[in-house]
Design a protein around this motif. Sequence first.
Motif, PDB file in Angstrom:
ATOM      1  N   LEU A  18       0.834  -1.192   0.000  1.00 23.30           N
ATOM      2  CA  LEU A  18       0.000   0.000   0.000  1.00 23.30           C
ATOM      3  C   LEU A  18       0.879   1.255   0.000  1.00 23.30           C
ATOM      4  O   LEU A  18       1.885   1.327   0.703  1.00 23.30           O
ATOM      5  CB  LEU A  18      -0.876  -0.018   1.256  1.00 23.30           C
ATOM      6  N   TYR A  19       0.496   2.232  -0.805  1.00 20.01           N
ATOM      7  CA  TYR A  19       1.214   3.507  -0.863  1.00 20.01           C
ATOM      8  C   TYR A  19       0.602   4.415   0.196  1.00 20.01           C
ATOM      9  O   TYR A  19      -0.600   4.694   0.181  1.00 20.01           O
ATOM     10  CB  TYR A  19       1.060   4.120  -2.254  1.00 20.01           C
ATOM     11  N   ILE A  20       1.418   4.883   1.149  1.00 22.18           N
ATOM     12  CA  ILE A  20       0.868   5.687   2.230  1.00 22.18           C
ATOM     13  C   ILE A  20       1.633   6.997   2.376  1.00 22.18           C
ATOM     14  O   ILE A  20       2.796   7.101   2.005  1.00 22.18           O
ATOM     15  CB  ILE A  20       0.862   4.933   3.577  1.00 22.18           C
ATOM     16  N   HIS A  21       0.943   7.956   2.937  1.00 19.95           N
ATOM     17  CA  HIS A  21       1.522   9.271   3.218  1.00 19.95           C
ATOM     18  C   HIS A  21       1.296   9.568   4.693  1.00 19.95           C
ATOM     19  O   HIS A  21       0.156   9.789   5.126  1.00 19.95           O
ATOM     20  CB  HIS A  21       0.859  10.334   2.336  1.00 19.95           C
ATOM     21  N   VAL A  22       2.364   9.548   5.474  1.00 21.39           N
ATOM     22  CA  VAL A  22       2.312   9.914   6.887  1.00 21.39           C
ATOM     23  C   VAL A  22       2.509  11.425   6.947  1.00 21.39           C
ATOM     24  O   VAL A  22       3.607  11.933   6.721  1.00 21.39           O
ATOM     25  CB  VAL A  22       3.383   9.165   7.701  1.00 21.39           C
ATOM     26  N   MET A  23       1.442  12.151   7.278  1.00 20.02           N
ATOM     27  CA  MET A  23       1.423  13.600   7.101  1.00 20.02           C
ATOM     28  C   MET A  23       1.759  14.336   8.396  1.00 20.02           C
ATOM     29  O   MET A  23       1.362  13.924   9.480  1.00 20.02           O
ATOM     30  CB  MET A  23       0.044  14.039   6.598  1.00 20.02           C
ATOM     31  N   GLU A  24       2.462  15.448   8.250  1.00 26.06           N
ATOM     32  CA  GLU A  24       2.876  16.261   9.398  1.00 26.06           C
ATOM     33  C   GLU A  24       2.235  17.640   9.379  1.00 26.06           C
ATOM     34  O   GLU A  24       2.633  18.522  10.129  1.00 26.06           O
ATOM     35  CB  GLU A  24       4.397  16.422   9.386  1.00 26.06           C
ATOM     36  N   GLN A  25       1.210  17.835   8.552  1.00 23.38           N
ATOM     37  CA  GLN A  25       0.659  19.173   8.348  1.00 23.38           C
ATOM     38  C   GLN A  25      -0.308  19.637   9.419  1.00 23.38           C
ATOM     39  O   GLN A  25      -0.847  20.741   9.335  1.00 23.38           O
ATOM     40  CB  GLN A  25      -0.050  19.236   6.984  1.00 23.38           C
ATOM     41  N   TYR A  26      -0.576  18.818  10.428  1.00 17.55           N
ATOM     42  CA  TYR A  26      -1.583  19.214  11.416  1.00 17.55           C
ATOM     43  C   TYR A  26      -1.216  20.531  12.106  1.00 17.55           C
ATOM     44  O   TYR A  26      -0.070  20.743  12.508  1.00 17.55           O
ATOM     45  CB  TYR A  26      -1.754  18.139  12.497  1.00 17.55           C
ATOM     46  N   HIS A  27      -2.191  21.367  12.252  1.00 17.85           N
ATOM     47  CA  HIS A  27      -2.075  22.554  13.103  1.00 17.85           C
ATOM     48  C   HIS A  27      -3.465  22.881  13.625  1.00 17.85           C
ATOM     49  O   HIS A  27      -4.471  22.520  13.009  1.00 17.85           O
ATOM     50  CB  HIS A  27      -1.477  23.748  12.341  1.00 17.85           C
ATOM     51  N   PRO A  28      -3.576  23.509  14.780  1.00 19.22           N
ATOM     52  CA  PRO A  28      -4.889  23.769  15.375  1.00 19.22           C
ATOM     53  C   PRO A  28      -5.766  24.606  14.451  1.00 19.22           C
ATOM     54  O   PRO A  28      -5.372  25.682  14.001  1.00 19.22           O
ATOM     55  CB  PRO A  28      -4.552  24.524  16.670  1.00 19.22           C
ATOM     56  N   ARG A  29      -6.945  24.085  14.173  1.00 21.65           N
ATOM     57  CA  ARG A  29      -7.918  24.784  13.331  1.00 21.65           C
ATOM     58  C   ARG A  29      -9.308  24.564  13.888  1.00 21.65           C
ATOM     59  O   ARG A  29      -9.514  23.848  14.847  1.00 21.65           O
ATOM     60  CB  ARG A  29      -7.852  24.261  11.875  1.00 21.65           C
ATOM     61  N   ALA A  30     -10.274  25.137  13.234  1.00 26.89           N
ATOM     62  CA  ALA A  30     -11.689  24.959  13.562  1.00 26.89           C
ATOM     63  C   ALA A  30     -11.951  25.299  15.026  1.00 26.89           C
ATOM     64  O   ALA A  30     -11.737  26.437  15.451  1.00 26.89           O
ATOM     65  CB  ALA A  30     -12.140  23.544  13.203  1.00 26.89           C
ATOM     66  N   HIS A  31     -12.363  24.327  15.831  1.00 27.53           N
ATOM     67  CA  HIS A  31     -12.755  24.586  17.210  1.00 27.53           C
ATOM     68  C   HIS A  31     -11.608  24.437  18.198  1.00 27.53           C
ATOM     69  O   HIS A  31     -11.756  24.783  19.376  1.00 27.53           O
ATOM     70  CB  HIS A  31     -13.880  23.631  17.606  1.00 27.53           C
ATOM     71  N   VAL A  32     -10.482  23.916  17.738  1.00 28.33           N
ATOM     72  CA  VAL A  32      -9.359  23.677  18.639  1.00 28.33           C
ATOM     73  C   VAL A  32      -8.741  25.008  19.066  1.00 28.33           C
ATOM     74  O   VAL A  32      -8.439  25.869  18.236  1.00 28.33           O
ATOM     75  CB  VAL A  32      -8.297  22.793  17.961  1.00 28.33           C
ATOM     76  N   GLY A  33      -8.531  25.168  20.377  1.00 28.73           N
ATOM     77  CA  GLY A  33      -7.902  26.374  20.884  1.00 28.73           C
ATOM     78  C   GLY A  33      -8.852  27.514  21.164  1.00 28.73           C
ATOM     79  O   GLY A  33      -8.439  28.536  21.713  1.00 28.73           O
TER      80      GLY A  33
END
Length: 380
Positions: free
Chosen positions: A292-307
């Motif tokens: 399986l071709y996978i992408h382990v992503m590091e782009q998370y940042h607080p958005r929407a309701h977080v914070g």
Amino acid sequence: MLSQTTRRIGRRKCLPHLARPLLQSRPRSFLAPPFLLDDHIPRYQLLTPLQEAKKRSAAYAHLRECNLCPRLCGVNRFEKRGTCLIGADVVVNTVAPHFGEEPCIQGHNGSGSVFFSGCNLRCVFCQNHDIAHQKNGFHLSPEELAEWYMKLQEVGNVHNINLVTPEHVVPQVALSILHAKELGLRVPIVYNTSSFDSLESIELMDGLVDIYLADFKVWNAATSKRLLKADDYAETAKESIKAMHRQVGDLCFTPDGIARQGVLIRHLVMPGQEDEGKNIVRWLAEHVSKDLYIHVMEQYHPRAHVGKQRRTTAGRAKDISKGVVEPGDAPADDRAKRQVRYQDINRAVSLDEVDNVRKAAEQYGLWRILDPAEHGGFNI
């Protein structure tokens, strides 16, 4: 005797002289991939008139009694709206060549992305909150949507049509692809999904979709209930991803390095949730495919309701006077009032957390993991 992977290459008509990179100690996905196609005909081009008619009939039936999404609203979308708030038309926020996808998807000309408004999940950290949680955009019929596909192909010269968050508009998407075929569409279809799809949705997409670009977000039911507002997310995603893989297999490329058919799984690593990522990659390796071709992503940042500040009550004077109300209707103290929502994920993910999930994927046997290009440009 040929290895299992090499035999699979042969079945996919891959170029035989390019099987040699399999012997390298550490395959790099931005070099010549081992799953290569001589050429590719989009799957919707291979449908017979009878198969097309059956899909059209099924799409209209599902619109009259909406049961494709796991929410199972059961409403007549021509008369009423369900959880997603979308009727018989679609609401589209953006249609344009997109250069923010994986290099094998976007290529040099871009991926022809169609961002649908609305979503059947309510992720509190949604990275596209302004689109997915709000009904921003313009209404299009399936036929009008198909005409936009043609503009992306003819004017944008894109590599594919990328349907972003289509889980709640599957019948309309099916009708639009069939109409676009009649108009002359000839590029692959990418189904860019959260994986909160029913098996009936994936069945309707069978023969219409070439690439499933699927998220696997979280593992534990308690986490999905809290952060996605869907406690059955993981179990639904498991069944959906297995069905996707049965349809199109592992990700394959043409010699130009552009993905043409198969499954590409994304996992967005979140702060403090690396154990969930490890469980996900282990399950993918054991139950779907080690190729399986996978992408382990590091782009998370607080958005929407977080914070954001915790909710305060409104409407009743006694609640307003209390401010934040704790469970049991107990008034919150000053410390609690200063707390923000979802504090545990109110930070960027660390590179160590991302690396730990990636190392776990390799440990469990997954090797086709998206690497950043060492030369700093496109890795195709």
